[in-house]
Scaffold this motif. Structure first.
Motif, PDB file in Angstrom:
ATOM      1  N   GLU A 867       1.599  24.521   1.773  1.00  0.00           N
ATOM      2  CA  GLU A 867       0.374  24.145   2.101  1.00  0.00           C
ATOM      3  C   GLU A 867      -0.648  23.877   0.780  1.00  0.00           C
ATOM      4  N   THR A 868      -0.394  25.213  -0.033  1.00  0.00           N
ATOM      5  CA  THR A 868      -1.165  25.026  -1.195  1.00  0.00           C
ATOM      6  C   THR A 868      -0.813  24.020  -2.157  1.00  0.00           C
ATOM      7  N   PHE A 869       0.580  23.672  -2.297  1.00  0.00           N
ATOM      8  CA  PHE A 869       0.726  22.464  -3.080  1.00  0.00           C
ATOM      9  C   PHE A 869       0.815  21.285  -2.797  1.00  0.00           C
ATOM     10  N   VAL A 870       0.536  21.127  -1.399  1.00  0.00           N
ATOM     11  CA  VAL A 870       0.221  19.761  -0.885  1.00  0.00           C
ATOM     12  C   VAL A 870      -1.264  19.529  -1.049  1.00  0.00           C
ATOM     13  N   ARG A 871      -2.232  20.692  -0.725  1.00  0.00           N
ATOM     14  CA  ARG A 871      -3.699  20.558  -1.028  1.00  0.00           C
ATOM     15  C   ARG A 871      -3.943  20.156  -2.317  1.00  0.00           C
ATOM     16  N   LEU A 872      -3.199  20.777  -3.336  1.00  0.00           N
ATOM     17  CA  LEU A 872      -3.329  20.462  -4.937  1.00  0.00           C
ATOM     18  C   LEU A 872      -3.023  19.277  -5.223  1.00  0.00           C
ATOM     19  N   ASP A 873      -1.956  18.613  -4.283  1.00  0.00           N
ATOM     20  CA  ASP A 873      -1.100  17.337  -4.929  1.00  0.00           C
ATOM     21  C   ASP A 873      -0.330  17.707  -6.035  1.00  0.00           C
ATOM     22  N   PRO A 876       5.545  17.981  -7.950  1.00  0.00           N
ATOM     23  CA  PRO A 876       6.806  18.721  -8.262  1.00  0.00           C
ATOM     24  C   PRO A 876       7.107  19.850  -7.341  1.00  0.00           C
ATOM     25  N   TRP A 877       6.007  20.954  -7.006  1.00  0.00           N
ATOM     26  CA  TRP A 877       6.387  22.082  -6.584  1.00  0.00           C
ATOM     27  C   TRP A 877       6.282  21.572  -4.944  1.00  0.00           C
ATOM     28  N   VAL A 878       5.620  20.737  -4.763  1.00  0.00           N
ATOM     29  CA  VAL A 878       5.644  20.397  -3.045  1.00  0.00           C
ATOM     30  C   VAL A 878       7.127  20.095  -3.030  1.00  0.00           C
ATOM     31  N   GLU A 879       7.918  19.248  -3.727  1.00  0.00           N
ATOM     32  CA  GLU A 879       9.258  18.794  -3.529  1.00  0.00           C
ATOM     33  C   GLU A 879      10.168  20.174  -3.620  1.00  0.00           C
ATOM     34  N   ARG A 880       9.809  21.092  -4.590  1.00  0.00           N
ATOM     35  CA  ARG A 880      10.804  22.216  -4.636  1.00  0.00           C
ATOM     36  C   ARG A 880      10.502  23.172  -3.345  1.00  0.00           C
ATOM     37  N   ALA A 881       9.126  23.383  -2.841  1.00  0.00           N
ATOM     38  CA  ALA A 881       8.879  23.984  -1.644  1.00  0.00           C
ATOM     39  C   ALA A 881       9.526  23.279  -0.331  1.00  0.00           C
ATOM     40  N   THR A 882       9.554  22.344  -0.358  1.00  0.00           N
ATOM     41  CA  THR A 882      10.137  21.541   0.648  1.00  0.00           C
ATOM     42  C   THR A 882      11.558  21.760   0.894  1.00  0.00           C
ATOM     43  N   ALA A 883      12.163  21.625  -0.154  1.00  0.00           N
ATOM     44  CA  ALA A 883      13.699  21.701  -0.311  1.00  0.00           C
ATOM     45  C   ALA A 883      14.068  23.140  -0.029  1.00  0.00           C
ATOM     46  N   GLU A 884      13.213  24.132  -0.307  1.00  0.00           N
ATOM     47  CA  GLU A 884      13.513  25.406   0.037  1.00  0.00           C
ATOM     48  C   GLU A 884      13.355  25.760   1.519  1.00  0.00           C
ATOM     49  N   LEU A 885      12.277  25.143   1.974  1.00  0.00           N
ATOM     50  CA  LEU A 885      12.088  25.323   3.551  1.00  0.00           C
ATOM     51  C   LEU A 885      13.082  24.621   4.333  1.00  0.00           C
TER      52      LEU A 885
END
Length: 965
Positions: A867-873, A876-885
């Motif tokens: 949620e934080t990474f998406v808010r900040l746009d 790269p970390w959106v992709e990493r967190a998504t893969a981990e989820l």
């Protein structure tokens, strides 16, 4: 006040006299050898409305700076641009810089806007009043100086209104002679023309391009003609030179078109008509028949002599009239007394020196003015200035300057008149003009002590105008006038300030630290001011010697632990020493801020900086934001860049990345205008860091390379560390952990017991270094770095630093200790004030948990981090967190594409977000210093970009897009 000059607004059917000058047909006489320049100008004009010769979507560059030596043909190109724009139905506003008005605040703006001044009364009231006041249109005066930002916004609104019906071309010639206030306004407008139906063409001499346009807009050098084009230009003259003299002209002119024409004219007036003259350069008066050779002279000097060559043949009345016009610095005959009737000008017109039309006398080239003045004796020039001064009794500012030009030596009465003029400029927000007036007043002041005081006053005005190099030059002259220790200390303080915003940290401190030490007892307030100023270059340098010296001198001063400068000095030099006591002093200083603006502003700046260093980030944003508001109202643009950069850093750390980007961009523009290279490097580094965090690793590296090109950052450790962090984040965004570790490792010394390169900045990258080390197989080395860093930290550290150290320890420590460190890094509620760092810690912890088959425990951390990474746009970390989820068994819906958002400019995005919050156009305009009409204009461009038809749909659309903050 009527500033004179020529100006014009024109279109295909309605022209004023000013715009006819040099306009002609769009095709017009051929400009030989300038095809490349003409093609670029055509694209500029087309870009304003997205025509085929501009860009298809109207997003091409809106600003072009022509540069070249005198006589290169810049004015001819500007004239051709005006002619082309008029022929194509564009509207044109133009201004030509004038040496005689260079010291009159906003004279250039007045000249530019004269054709549209009727629109001033249609501006919003606060903009109308400020602009009328600045242009001397408000005869009743006012109680306070106008707000510089409101003046600039008013001009921008007026220009956009003029462009509402059809595209507008702003044509600026001889920009090197515009007054500083007008250049500030033009630069302000130029930075806000993206997607507007306005184009700006600005011409200035090589070596004299105003600093506001020196490097931050596209430049088009108007260089010398090649030999073939120069030959074609000679052949186009009425009597083309031949033989040896032709070769000599080509050699002497060195491709300068004006020199080619003028040398040919001089030769053809001599014996032999250009065929029989001896080989060589020419005397001052080739028309006399004496064409004897002599040694070569610099090209500009030869041109000046050539411009004056016709003067001896003119009647004395004509020469006097020419000198009056040259001294007046205006083209309007009504502004020049006692010049006579048309018959006086006829001989000068026949020689081609001038063209008189419509009540204006236009010199063939600006250099004619210099040539006329150089050809006159001092007695003649003095008589001209006295004549003008006598005729300008109703305009005290111009009268004072003419009296000063006529002065034979020191004259207290004239100096007082200039000082009064300076006070009026200050009242109108013209600090640069005030500094110029005070500097000249000092030259005319008989008493050396009084002269030194006026120079110090000039330095102060130059400081408020935002010109540190000028401040240093003025302060340097004080040392030759007095032995008074207090005055010399003040001069050193100003000199040190002028260098504090540069990369010359040691030189700045060489001025400031002796002042602080010598004034500790006789003038403790001055000493404390010097220490507070010195804390900035000492922090940026990072050299422990400077910090220790500041601490030693601070011990000589009487205790004043709660004063803002004391708090700042301690925080900047000892950020980890006795944190509870420092925070208590900070809170007390904030609670007891002085009420008057003159004292509040520096207190806000120093306390905001202290709060940032102490990781009281929210308080830093609040204090520095208030300081920016004060600075804008006070028109002190020079200080803005440092405050804007500090605010940008605080915004970045607090997760307001959109605000951080906007503040960093503002800081950069202000820094380039002020010559503050510390900020001019630091601001792009922060922008590059933001680019990297959002996944643009290639753009980030390119911006970093551009920022540090030609800079040696070894003596600026804080910038060096930020440089390495930006490159490391770009590498992390790309998945290159080895490079990321290598860059972050350079924030610490390469020793057996590593230490921070910068005593404060380095420590905030420990956790990122640890994360890169784990993936690059460099954990042993990273453990040594962590151990060395821990030795430098006092207890208790800030919640932010504690979380960073715990995250690093969790990644690098023993497995049985990792969970405790992860929980310490993620479960302290205070750590969430730094959302990106907190989300990284939660992501690392979740990955650690999932690898130990504790996916259920990992999911809440991954969800919150995502949620934080998406808010900040932070893509790269959106992709990493998504893969981990997904690996943890959670189905993740991809975020909506942000193509529509990417199509908005930063200003459009900010306007859209404010409108989505329910603010009216007037409310948004008040926040952004724009008129409600301009806000409406932007919204009507925003709606189709987002695929909507009205503002009621903004909230839904923006809610589906990543939040910029």
């Amino acid at each position: 006040m009527d500033f004179g000059g020529f100006s014009g607004i024109s279109d295909g059917s309605d022209r004023t006299d000013g715009s006819d000058f040099g306009a002609g047909q769009e095709t017009g006489p051929e400009l030989i050898g300038r095809d490349r320049e003409l093609a670029r100008i055509t694209r500029l004009i087309g870009a304003a409305d997205g025509t085929a010769d501009g860009t298809a979507d109207g997003t091409g560059p809106r600003v072009l700076v022509l540069t070249g030596e005198p006589g290169a043909g810049k004015s001819a190109l500007v004239d051709r641009a005006v002619a082309q724009a008029v022929a194509r139905g564009r509207r044109v506003l133009r201004v030509r810089g004038c040496e005689g008005e260079q010291d009159l605040g906003f004279a250039g703006v007045h000249q530019l806007l004269r054709p549209v001044l009727a629109g001033v009364d249609r501006l919003p009231a606060h903009q109308r009043d400020a602009l009328r006041h600045a242009l001397g249109m408000d005869r009743s005066g006012g109680s306070s100086a106008p707000d510089a930002l409101t003046i600039r916004s008013a001009v921008l609104t007026l220009l956009l209104d003029a462009a509402a019906d059809r595209p507008l071309l702003l044509a600026v010639d001889d920009a090197q002679w515009l007054d500083v206030g007008s250049l500030d306004v033009l630069a302000f407008a130029a930075r806000r023309l993206d997607a507007e139906a306005v184009a700006l063409l600005l011409a200035a001499r090589d070596g004299a391009v105003p600093v506001r346009f020196d490097r931050d807009f596209p430049h088009l050098p108007v260089g010398p003609l090649d030999r073939a084009a120069a030959g074609r230009l000679l052949d186009a003259q009425p009597r083309p030179p031949q033989g040896r003299i032709r070769a000599q002209i080509l050699a002497q002119a060195a491709g300068n078109p004006l020199a080619l024409i003028e040398l040919t004219r001089a030769v053809t007036r001599g014996p032999g008509g250009g065929h029989l003259a001896p080989y060589g350069a020419f005397t001052r008066d080739p028309g006399s028949g004496d064409l004897a050779t002599h040694g070569s002279l610099p090209l500009t000097a030869r041109l000046v002599d050539l411009f004056a060559a016709d003067l001896p043949t003119l009647p004395s009345a004509t020469r006097r009239a020419l000198l009056l016009v040259a001294a007046a610095g205006t083209a309007r005959l009504s502004d020049v007394p006692d010049v006579g009737g048309p018959q006086v000008w006829e001989p000068a017109e026949r020689t081609g020196l001038v063209h008189v039309d419509g009540g204006e006398v236009r010199l063939r080239h600006p250099l004619v003015r210099s040539a006329v003045q150089q050809a006159a004796t001092f007695a003649e020039r003095r008589e001209a200035h006295l004549t003008l001064a006598a005729a300008l009794a109703h305009e005290p500012d111009r009268r004072a300057w003419h009296l000063a030009s006529a002065a034979l030596g020191p004259d207290e009465e004239i100096a007082d008149a200039l000082a009064e003029s300076a006070r009026r400029f200050q009242h109108r927000g013209g600090h640069a003009a005030a500094a110029t007036a005070l500097e000249r007043a000092a030259e005319l002041t008989p008493d050396p002590i009084a002269r030194a005081r006026r120079l110090l006053a000039a330095a102060e005005s130059a400081m408020y105008a935002g010109h540190p190099q000028w401040v240093g030059e003025i302060a340097g002259r004080v040392t030759t006038l007095t032995d008074d220790p207090h005055l010399l200390a003040e001069a050193s303080l100003r000199a040190g300030w002028s260098l504090a915003v540069t990369l010359r940290h040691d030189d700045s401190l060489a001025f400031l630290l002796p002042v602080a030490a010598s004034m500790a007892t006789p003038a403790p307030a001055l000493a404390l001011s010097a220490l507070g100023t010195a804390a900035t270059p000492a922090y940026n340098s990072g050299d422990p010697r400077h910090r220790h010296e500041i601490q030693r001198i601070a011990g000589l001063l009487a205790p004043d632990p709660d004063g803002p400068e004391r708090v700042w000095t301690h925080a900047a030099t000892q950020p980890f020493s006795d944190r509870p006591r420092t925070l208590k002093n900070l809170a007390h200083a904030v609670d007891t801020l002085p009420s008057d603006t003159d004292r509040t502003l520096p207190a806000l700046v120093t306390l905001g900086g202290a709060a940032w260093i102490l990781d009281e980030t929210d308080e830093a944003v609040r204090l520095l934001g208030r300081a920016m508001d004060h600075l804008r109202r006070a028109a002190t643009a020079g200080a803005n860049c440092t405050v804007a950069q500090a605010l940008a850093l605080a915004h970045f750390e607090s997760g307001a990345w959109g605000a951080a980007r906007a503040a960093a961009e503002e800081a950069f523009w202000l820094a380039t205008e002020a010559g503050a290279d510390n900020v001019a490097v630091g601001s792009p580094l922060l922008q590059a860091t933001l680019r990297a965090a959002r996944g643009d690793h290639a753009g980030a590296r390119a911006q970093v390379a551009d920022a540090v090109r030609g800079r040696d950052l070894r003596a600026s450790r804080s910038l060096s560390v930020r440089h390495r962090h930006a490159l490391a984040l770009a590498a992390l965004a790309e998945g290159d952990h080895e490079t990321a570790y290598r860059e972050l490792r350079r924030a610490f010394t390469d020793e057996q017991r590593p230490a921070p390169v910068h005593y404060h900045a380095s420590l905030y990258h420990l956790a990122d270094l640890a994360a890169a080390a784990v993936r690059a197989g460099r954990t042993d080395d990273a453990r040594a770095v962590l151990a060395g860093a821990r030795r430098t930290l006092a207890q208790p550290p800030s919640p932010r630093l504690a979380a960073i150290v715990h995250r690093a320890a969790a990644l690098l420590g023993e497995p049985e200790d990792a969970e405790a460190h992860f929980r310490a890094a993620t479960e302290d509620p205070a750590a969430s004030r730094w959302p990106f760092e907190h989300a990284l810690a939660r992501l690392d912890f979740a990955e650690w948990l999932r690898r130990r088959r504790r996916a259920t425990e990992a999911r809440p951390h991954l969800t919150a981090a995502l949620e934080t990474f998406v808010r900040l746009d932070a893509r790269p970390w959106v992709e990493r967190a998504t893969a981990e989820l997904r690996a943890a068994g959670v189905a993740v819906t991809p975020a909506a594409p942000s193509d529509a958002l990417a199509g908005l400019t930063p200003q459009e995005l900010e306007i859209a977000q404010l409108a989505a919050e329910g603010l009216t156009n007037r409310d948004i305009g008040a926040r952004l210093y724009l008129s409600p009409r301009t806000i409406g204009f932007h919204l009507h461009k925003i709606f189709p970009k987002l695929g909507i038809t009205g503002r009621a749909q903004l909230r839904d659309v923006l809610g589906r897009l990543p939040n910029a903050d």
